[in-house]
Motif scaffolding. Structure first.
Motif, PDB file in Angstrom:
ATOM      1  N   VAL A 177     -32.390  17.844  13.890  1.00 44.32           N
ATOM      2  CA  VAL A 177     -33.255  17.459  12.857  1.00 44.32           C
ATOM      3  C   VAL A 177     -34.367  18.276  12.565  1.00 44.32           C
ATOM      4  CG1 VAL A 177     -34.798  15.404  12.375  1.00 44.32           C
ATOM      5  CG2 VAL A 177     -32.769  15.022  13.715  1.00 44.32           C
ATOM      6  N   SER A 178     -35.010  18.779  13.477  1.00 40.79           N
ATOM      7  CA  SER A 178     -36.101  19.779  13.300  1.00 40.79           C
ATOM      8  C   SER A 178     -35.624  21.027  12.726  1.00 40.79           C
ATOM      9  CB  SER A 178     -36.616  20.106  14.719  1.00 40.79           C
ATOM     10  OG  SER A 178     -37.216  19.167  15.241  1.00 40.79           O
ATOM     11  N   ILE A 179     -34.475  21.570  13.164  1.00 46.13           N
ATOM     12  CA  ILE A 179     -33.864  22.880  12.334  1.00 46.13           C
ATOM     13  C   ILE A 179     -33.760  22.388  10.953  1.00 46.13           C
ATOM     14  CG2 ILE A 179     -31.952  24.332  12.054  1.00 46.13           C
ATOM     15  CD1 ILE A 179     -31.552  24.172  15.082  1.00 46.13           C
ATOM     16  N   SER A 180     -33.017  21.422  10.535  1.00 45.79           N
ATOM     17  CA  SER A 180     -32.875  20.782   9.120  1.00 45.79           C
ATOM     18  C   SER A 180     -34.216  20.760   8.392  1.00 45.79           C
ATOM     19  CB  SER A 180     -32.346  19.306   9.078  1.00 45.79           C
ATOM     20  OG  SER A 180     -31.164  19.496   9.785  1.00 45.79           O
ATOM     21  N   LEU A 181     -35.160  20.149   8.992  1.00 49.18           N
ATOM     22  CA  LEU A 181     -36.312  20.165   8.151  1.00 49.18           C
ATOM     23  C   LEU A 181     -37.135  21.476   8.279  1.00 49.18           C
ATOM     24  CD1 LEU A 181     -38.061  17.060   9.520  1.00 49.18           C
ATOM     25  CD2 LEU A 181     -37.116  17.300   7.352  1.00 49.18           C
ATOM     26  N   GLY A 182     -37.163  22.421   9.395  1.00 45.99           N
ATOM     27  CA  GLY A 182     -37.818  23.511   9.476  1.00 45.99           C
ATOM     28  C   GLY A 182     -37.187  24.647   8.457  1.00 45.99           C
ATOM     29  N   LEU A 183     -35.824  24.703   8.541  1.00 46.36           N
ATOM     30  CA  LEU A 183     -35.216  25.731   7.900  1.00 46.36           C
ATOM     31  C   LEU A 183     -35.252  25.639   6.355  1.00 46.36           C
ATOM     32  CD1 LEU A 183     -32.104  26.634   9.972  1.00 46.36           C
ATOM     33  CD2 LEU A 183     -34.170  27.913   9.396  1.00 46.36           C
ATOM     34  N   TRP A 184     -35.236  24.471   6.034  1.00 48.95           N
ATOM     35  CA  TRP A 184     -35.265  24.211   4.462  1.00 48.95           C
ATOM     36  C   TRP A 184     -36.825  24.386   4.039  1.00 48.95           C
ATOM     37  CZ3 TRP A 184     -31.682  24.062   1.058  1.00 48.95           C
ATOM     38  CH2 TRP A 184     -30.338  23.685   1.323  1.00 48.95           C
ATOM     39  N   THR A 185     -37.844  23.871   4.783  1.00 40.92           N
ATOM     40  CA  THR A 185     -39.118  24.276   4.312  1.00 40.92           C
ATOM     41  C   THR A 185     -39.635  25.798   4.470  1.00 40.92           C
ATOM     42  OG1 THR A 185     -39.611  22.066   5.422  1.00 40.92           O
ATOM     43  CG2 THR A 185     -41.594  23.746   5.230  1.00 40.92           C
ATOM     44  N   PHE A 186     -39.088  26.554   5.473  1.00 39.20           N
ATOM     45  CA  PHE A 186     -39.292  27.885   5.622  1.00 39.20           C
ATOM     46  C   PHE A 186     -38.455  28.776   4.525  1.00 39.20           C
ATOM     47  CE2 PHE A 186     -37.534  32.129   6.996  1.00 39.20           C
ATOM     48  CZ  PHE A 186     -38.546  32.888   7.040  1.00 39.20           C
ATOM     49  N   PHE A 187     -37.310  28.426   3.929  1.00 40.30           N
ATOM     50  CA  PHE A 187     -36.784  29.195   3.004  1.00 40.30           C
ATOM     51  C   PHE A 187     -36.980  28.911   1.646  1.00 40.30           C
ATOM     52  CE2 PHE A 187     -33.077  29.887   6.247  1.00 40.30           C
ATOM     53  CZ  PHE A 187     -33.229  31.381   6.574  1.00 40.30           C
ATOM     54  N   ILE A 188     -37.385  27.565   1.319  1.00 37.28           N
ATOM     55  CA  ILE A 188     -37.900  27.110   0.001  1.00 37.28           C
ATOM     56  C   ILE A 188     -39.178  27.591  -0.214  1.00 37.28           C
ATOM     57  CG2 ILE A 188     -38.733  25.254  -1.365  1.00 37.28           C
ATOM     58  CD1 ILE A 188     -36.388  23.841  -0.053  1.00 37.28           C
TER      59      ILE A 188
ATOM     60  N   PHE B 227     -43.028  37.033   9.221  1.00 40.11           N
ATOM     61  CA  PHE B 227     -41.679  36.427   9.171  1.00 40.11           C
ATOM     62  C   PHE B 227     -41.040  35.825  10.383  1.00 40.11           C
ATOM     63  CE2 PHE B 227     -37.272  36.485   8.586  1.00 40.11           C
ATOM     64  CZ  PHE B 227     -36.971  35.980   7.215  1.00 40.11           C
ATOM     65  N   PRO B 228     -41.122  36.697  11.535  1.00 40.12           N
ATOM     66  CA  PRO B 228     -40.493  36.176  12.755  1.00 40.12           C
ATOM     67  C   PRO B 228     -41.100  34.842  13.307  1.00 40.12           C
ATOM     68  CG  PRO B 228     -40.761  38.817  12.972  1.00 40.12           C
ATOM     69  CD  PRO B 228     -41.593  38.203  11.660  1.00 40.12           C
ATOM     70  N   ALA B 229     -42.229  34.775  13.305  1.00 36.22           N
ATOM     71  CA  ALA B 229     -42.910  33.564  13.862  1.00 36.22           C
ATOM     72  C   ALA B 229     -42.673  32.519  12.929  1.00 36.22           C
ATOM     73  CB  ALA B 229     -44.554  33.917  13.865  1.00 36.22           C
ATOM     74  N   ALA B 230     -42.579  32.566  11.518  1.00 39.42           N
ATOM     75  CA  ALA B 230     -42.352  31.316  10.783  1.00 39.42           C
ATOM     76  C   ALA B 230     -41.055  31.208  10.946  1.00 39.42           C
ATOM     77  CB  ALA B 230     -42.728  31.941   9.186  1.00 39.42           C
ATOM     78  N   PHE B 231     -40.003  32.083  11.083  1.00 43.49           N
ATOM     79  CA  PHE B 231     -38.636  31.967  11.233  1.00 43.49           C
ATOM     80  C   PHE B 231     -38.218  31.146  12.540  1.00 43.49           C
ATOM     81  CE2 PHE B 231     -34.104  32.987  12.041  1.00 43.49           C
ATOM     82  CZ  PHE B 231     -33.642  32.633  10.891  1.00 43.49           C
TER      83      PHE B 231
END
Length: 339
Positions: free
Chosen positions: A114-125, A267-271
Motif C-alpha cells: 500500500v505504501s509503495i503504491s502511494l509513494g511511487l506514484w507520488t514520487f514519479f508524478i 533522488f536516492p532519499a526520495a526514491f
C-alpha cells in the motif's frame, strides 16, 4: 573516499544505538503498556455480571500477573530487555507483535504494498512534473507564466493533504461518484481480467495520490528553478551564447548537468523513501492499510516490538540512503572530494 565511507558506516552504530536507547527509555515512562491494557480488558470482561463482578473487583492474582508479565517479557529488568533487543536486532530479528501475534517483518511486508503504491506514484508524478516546470519557470523568469505557476504551486503547498483529500472524497467520491471512496481494489478484484485489474487499481489510486502529490510540487519546482537561474547567470553561459550556440544547446549541454546536482543528490532519499514512508492521514481517510496506519496503531496500542522494530529498520534505511545521497555528489560532480 574509502576512509570517508568507513567513517560514515562507523558513525551509524552510535546513531542507531542512541535512537533506540532514547525511544526505549521514553517507553518505560509511558502509561498504558500491554500489561496494563491486558489487565484492564480482563477486569472489564470479568465484570459482565453476578459473581464475576466480585471477582473482577478483586483484580488479577499475583501468579496470573506474573504470567502476563512473562508473556510480554516484562518479568526482566529494563537493561536486560534492552540488551536482548539489541542482540536480536543485530541479526535483524525484529520481534513479534504483542497484539497481532505476527513477526514484525511479516507486518511490514503486508503493509508495504500500500505504501509503495502511494509513494511511487507520488514520487514519479512529482518529479516528472516539477523538474520540467522548474526549468520552464527559470527560462521564463519574471513572466506571467512564472507568476501564475508560482501562485498555483504555493497554493497547493499551503493546502494540507488530508484537507484536500476530504474535499476530493466529498466532491468526486460522494456527490459526483466518479471514484470509489475507499481501498485500493474492488471487492470483485479476483474475478477481473488483467486489463480490468489494472484499470480498477488506477481508478482507486487517483484520489489518494492526488491528495498526496499536490503539496509535493512546490519544493522540487522552486529548487529546480533557483538552481537553473543560478547557473544561467554564470559567465560560462554568457561565453557559450557568445560562441553562437542556440538557447537549447546552452540549456541542455551546459546548464542542465550543473543545475541538476542538488536535485539528483536528493533522488536516492526520495526514491527509497517512497517505499517505506506512509501517510497516516491519507491512509486513514481512504481506508488504506499501509505503514503509516501500522505505525500509528502500534503507538496507540503500545505495541512496543512494532514501534521499536520499525524504528530500527527505517532509521537504518535512512542512514544508508543519506550516505548514498552524499556519494551521488561525487558521481554527478567529480570536483567534489570527501576527505
Amino acid at each position: 573516499m574509502l576512509s570517508y565511507i568507513l567513517k560514515r558506516l562507523l558513525l551509524m552504530i552510535p546513531t542507531l544505538f542512541g535512537v533506540l536507547l532514547l525511544t526505549f527509555i521514553v517507553i518505560q515512562f509511558v502509561p498504558g503498556g500491554p500489561v496494563e491494557q491486558y489487565l484492564a480488558e480482563a477486569k472489564a470482561s470479568s465484570g459482565a455480571g453476578g459473581e464475576s463482578i466480585y471477582r473482577g473487583g478483586k483484580g488479577v492474582d499475583e501468579k496470573r500477573l506474573a504470567e502476563i508479565k512473562a508473556l510480554y517479557g516484562f518479568d526482566k529488568p529494563a537493561p536486560e530487555r534492552f540488551w536482548l533487543m539489541i542482540k536480536s536486532y543485530l541479526s535483524f530479528d525484529l520481534g513479534k507483535s504483542f497484539f497481532q501475534h505476527k513477526p514484525v517483518w511479516d507486518l511490514v511486508k503486508e503493509k508495504l504494498p500500500v505504501s509503495i503504491s502511494l509513494g511511487l506514484w507520488t514520487f514519479f508524478i512529482s518529479y516528472l512534473i516539477s523538474i520540467p516546470l522548474g526549468i520552464a519557470k527559470a527560462v521564463r523568469a519574471g513572466s506571467r507564466f512564472d507568476f501564475f505557476t508560482t501562485l498555483i504551486v504555493l497554493i497547493g503547498y499551503a493546502i494540507p493533504g488530508f484537507v484536500l483529500g476530504v474535499a476530493l472524497l466529498v466532491v468526486f467520491g460522494g456527490q459526483l461518484q466518479w471514484f470509489p471512496l475507499r481501498g485500493l481494489t474492488s471487492a470483485n478484484w479476483d474475478t477481473l481480467s488483467v486489463g480490468a485489474k489494472i484499470a480498477d487499481y488506477l481508478w482507486h489510486i487517483v484520489l489518494p495520490v492526488t491528495a498526496m502529490v499536490l503539496g509535493s510540487f512546490a519544493v522540487t519546482t522552486m529548487l529546480t528553478k533557483n538552481a537553473f537561474l543560478e547557473e544561467i547567470r554564470k559567465h560560462y553561459v554568457t561565453t557559450a551564447r557568445a560562441k553562437g550556440l542556440s538557447e537549447k544547446q546552452v540549456l541542455y549541454k551546459h546548464i542542465f548537468r550543473n543545475a541538476l546536482i542538488p536535485i539528483v543528490t536528493g533522488f536516492p532519499a526520495a526514491f527509497i523513501g517512497a517505499f517505506f514512508t506512509g501517510s497516516l492521514l491519507i491512509e486513514t481517510l481512504f481506508s488504506l492499510d499501509g505503514l503509516g496506519l501500522l505505525s500509528y496503531e502500534s503507538v496507540i496500542r503500545r505495541d512496543y516490538p512494532v514501534v521499536l522494530g520499525t524504528l530500527y529498520l527505517f532509521t537504518l534505511i535512512g542512514l544508508v540512503t543519506k550516505l548514498i545521497s552524499d556519494m551521488m555528489y561525487v558521481w554527478v560532480d567529480p570536483r567534489v572530494k570527501f576527505e
